[in-house]
Design a protein around this motif. Structure first.
Motif, mmCIF file in Angstrom:
data_model
loop_
_atom_site.group_PDB
_atom_site.id
_atom_site.type_symbol
_atom_site.label_atom_id
_atom_site.label_comp_id
_atom_site.label_asym_id
_atom_site.label_seq_id
_atom_site.Cartn_x
_atom_site.Cartn_y
_atom_site.Cartn_z
ATOM 1 N N UNK A 129 -11.725 75.878 25.705
ATOM 2 C CA UNK A 129 -11.738 74.766 26.655
ATOM 3 C C UNK A 129 -10.361 74.620 27.308
ATOM 4 N N UNK A 130 -10.290 74.611 28.643
ATOM 5 C CA UNK A 130 -8.984 74.508 29.319
ATOM 6 C C UNK A 130 -8.198 73.259 28.948
ATOM 7 N N UNK A 131 -8.886 72.215 28.466
ATOM 8 C CA UNK A 131 -8.203 70.976 28.082
ATOM 9 C C UNK A 131 -7.689 71.004 26.646
ATOM 10 N N UNK A 132 -7.928 72.091 25.943
ATOM 11 C CA UNK A 132 -7.428 72.222 24.575
ATOM 12 C C UNK A 132 -5.900 72.201 24.600
ATOM 13 N N UNK A 133 -5.303 71.364 23.763
ATOM 14 C CA UNK A 133 -3.847 71.212 23.742
ATOM 15 C C UNK A 133 -3.236 72.313 22.875
ATOM 16 N N UNK A 134 -2.620 73.288 23.524
ATOM 17 C CA UNK A 134 -2.083 74.438 22.794
ATOM 18 C C UNK A 134 -0.841 74.105 21.974
ATOM 19 N N UNK A 135 0.039 73.294 22.528
ATOM 20 C CA UNK A 135 1.367 73.128 21.929
ATOM 21 C C UNK A 135 1.311 72.734 20.452
ATOM 22 N N UNK A 136 0.534 71.696 20.060
ATOM 23 C CA UNK A 136 0.508 71.338 18.635
ATOM 24 C C UNK A 136 -0.389 72.251 17.801
ATOM 25 N N UNK A 137 -1.144 73.132 18.462
ATOM 26 C CA UNK A 137 -2.098 73.982 17.745
ATOM 27 C C UNK A 137 -1.750 75.464 17.811
#
Length: 450
Positions: free
Chosen positions: A332-340
C-alpha cells in the motif's frame, strides 16, 4: 577579490529572490558576483531584479545570436548533460522538443561567460536540468568549486553537493552533531506549503503567466504558459488515474512473512533528478523490477512500494504487470516505511532516501544509482543486472541491528538552514546568513553562523 557565479535555472518558488538576497550579502562582504540565467521569466514572475545587484547573462538573449554551422559542429558535448531535459520533455509533451544543437549553444554560452571571468565558486542547486548540468561541468573543467544547495534528510538542515550525485558533500566541522535535531520529523522538502489554498495558488500562477506570455523557455521553445498548460493536463489525468488505481485490489496492507527473505524496492517519483541524473542507466521501472523479481532466490519475495506522490502517474496495467511477477507484492503506497524499515531483510534501490533509512536500521542496501550514501558501510553497489542477480542470490535472513554511526556520519555533512524554496521561510535574514556560511567556508572567508 573572490568571485562567485550564481546559476538561475528554471526554478519556481522563492529560488530567484533567495539567490538575490544571497548575492546582495556577498557583495556587501566584498565578494564579486555574476548571475547566469536561462531567461528573465522567474525574475519577473517574482518581481525580482537580479541585474540591480550584479551583472547577469541570459541564455534566452544569447540564443538570439546567429550561429555558424561549422562552429556548432566543432563543439564537444557530453549528451548525458541533456538527458534530464530530454526525459522531462518526453514526460510532459510526449516528445523531445529541442534540437541537439541547442545544448551545444548552452556550452558556448558558458564558454563565453567563463572566458571573461575567473570564478572561485559556482553556486546553484544540484544539476537537475541541462542548463545547470552544463554550468556545473564547465565549473569543474576550469577548476572552480561547486556549491549545490539541497534540503537535507533531516529537518531545518541543508547538504552542500560538490558533485552532481552528493557522493562528495561539504563537511561541516562547526555543527554540534545531533544536539537538537529531531530525526523523526519530516525533512523540509516533504513539508507542504503553509497559509495558501491550492486553488488560489494556481490562479496566482496563471495570472502571472498570462502577464509574461511572450517569454519562452530556452529548452522547449514554448511559452511558460504553454508549459503550465501541459503540467495541468498531466495533473488532471493523474487525478483520474489516482482514483482508479486507489480503488483497485492490487495492493497489500502488510508484509508479515517471517520465514522468507523480504526484499523491498521503493519506487521513485519520475521525472526527477534522482533518476535522470543520479541513476540515468535505469530509466524504465518495469525492466528493473523484472530483473529483480527473476533474480531472487526461491525463499525470497519482492515487496514493491509505490512513491506516494507518484500514485496516479502510472496506469493500473503497470501495477497488474508488477503483481504478476514471481513472488512480487505491491505494498500500500500509504504504508509508513520509516518506522517499519527494520521489518525488511534487504532493500534494492536506485537512489531512494529509504536506502539511507535502511542503513540506519542496519538493513543491507543494494544500490544501482549514485547518491550521498553510496559509499556508506552496508551498501553494495551494483552497476549491471548481472551483478544485481549475483548480489540477490547471496542474500540471507539474519538478525539486523541498528547502526547509529550512519546518522552520525551524515550529520557531519549537514548545515543548519532551509532550502525548500517553495516555502517563504527561506527568505528570512537568519536563514540567508546560515546559507552564506558554507559559501564563506569554501571561499575561505570569515563568516558568523547565527
Amino acid at each position: 577579490m573572490k568571485k562567485v557565479l550564481i546559476l538561475l535555472g528554471d526554478c519556481p518558488g522563492q529560488y530567484v529572490p533567495l539567490m538575490h538576497k544571497i548575492a546582495s550579502q556577498l557583495i556587501s562582504d566584498g565578494v564579486e558576483v555574476v548571475f547566469a540565467a536561462t531567461s528573465p521569466f522567474y525574475e519577473r514572475f517574482t518581481n525580482t531584479n537580479c541585474g540591480e545587484v550584479a551583472p547577469i547573462y541570459y541564455l534566452s538573449d544569447y540564443l538570439n545570436n546567429e550561429f555558424d554551422a561549422e562552429t556548432l559542429a566543432s563543439i564537444e558535448i557530453d549528451y548525458w548533460t541533456a538527458y534530464p531535459t530530454f526525459i522531462r520533455d518526453n514526460y510532459f509533451y510526449g516528445r523531445h522538443r529541442s534540437s541537439w544543437d541547442e545544448y551545444k549553444k548552452i556550452v558556448m554560452f558558458f564558454d563565453e561567460i567563463f572566458a571573461g571571468n575567473r570564478f572561485d565558486v559556482v553556486v546553484s542547486e544540484p544539476p537537475s536540468n541541462s542548463f545547470l548540468y552544463i554550468g556545473y561541468s564547465k565549473a569543474k573543467q576550469v577548476g572552480a568549486e561547486f556549491i549545490g544547495f539541497m534540503p537535507a534528510r533531516v529537518e531545518a538542515h541543508v547538504n552542500i553537493f560538490q558533485d552532481p550525485y552528493g557522493e562528495k558533500l561539504l563537511t561541516n566541522s562547526s555543527e554540534v552533531i545531533g544536539a537538537s535535531v529531531d530525526y523523526t520529523k519530516p525533512p523540509d522538502y516533504l513539508k507542504p506549503r503553509k497559509g495558501e489554498l491550492a486553488f488560489l495558488k494556481t490562479i496566482h500562477r496563471l495570472i502571472r503567466s498570462f502577464n509574461l506570455i511572450s517569454l519562452k523557455s530556452h529548452e522547449t521553445g514554448k511559452t511558460f504558459l504553454h508549459q503550465l498548460r501541459a503540467y495541468y493536463k498531466k495533473y488532471i489525468w493523474r487525478r483520474i488515474r489516482y482514483r482508479w488505481v486507489s480503488l483497485s485490489d492490487v495492493f497489500v496492507d502488510d508484509i508479515q512473512s517471517p520465514d522468507t527473505i523480504n526484499v523491498l524496492f521503493p519506487m521513485h517519483l519520475r521525472p526527477e533528478s534522482s533518476t535522470s541524473v543520479l541513476s540515468r542507466y535505469y530509466e524504465y521501472d518495469l525492466e528493473l523490477l523484472k530483473n529483480i523479481a527473476f533474480s531472487l532466490p526461491s525463499n525470497a519475495r519482492l515487496i514493491v512500494k509505490e512513491h506516494k506522490q507518484a500514485l496516479g502517474t502510472r496506469d493500473i496495467s503497470f501495477y497488474r504487470y508488477v503483481a504478476s511477477l514471481p513472488n512480487t507484492y505491491l505494498l500500500n503506497p500509504n504504508f509508513d516505511l520509516k518506522p517499519n524499515i527494520n521489518r525488511f531483510d534487504a532493500l534494492v534501490t536506485l537512489t531512494s532516501t529509504a536506502g539511507f533509512e535502511a542503513l540506519c536500521a542496519g538493513v543491507p542496501v543494494l544500490q544501482m544509482g549514485r547518491t550521498f550514501y553510496s559509499n556508506y558501510d552496508g551498501v553494495v553497489l551494483v552497476d549491471s543486472f548481472a551483478k544485481l542477480e549475483s548480489a540477490l542470490r547471496g542474500l540471507e535472513k539474519k538478525l539486523l541491528k541498528p547502526n547509529p554511526q550512519v546518522m552520525h556520519h551524515y550529520m557531519s555533512k549537514c548545515f543548519p538552514g532551509h532550502f525548500n524554496y517553495m516555502h517563504d521561510e527561506v527568505l528570512s535574514d537568519q536563514n540567508v546568513q546560515r546559507l552564506l556560511f558554507p559559501i564563506y567556508s569554501v571561499l575561505k572567508l570569515t563568516g558568523e553562523l547565527n
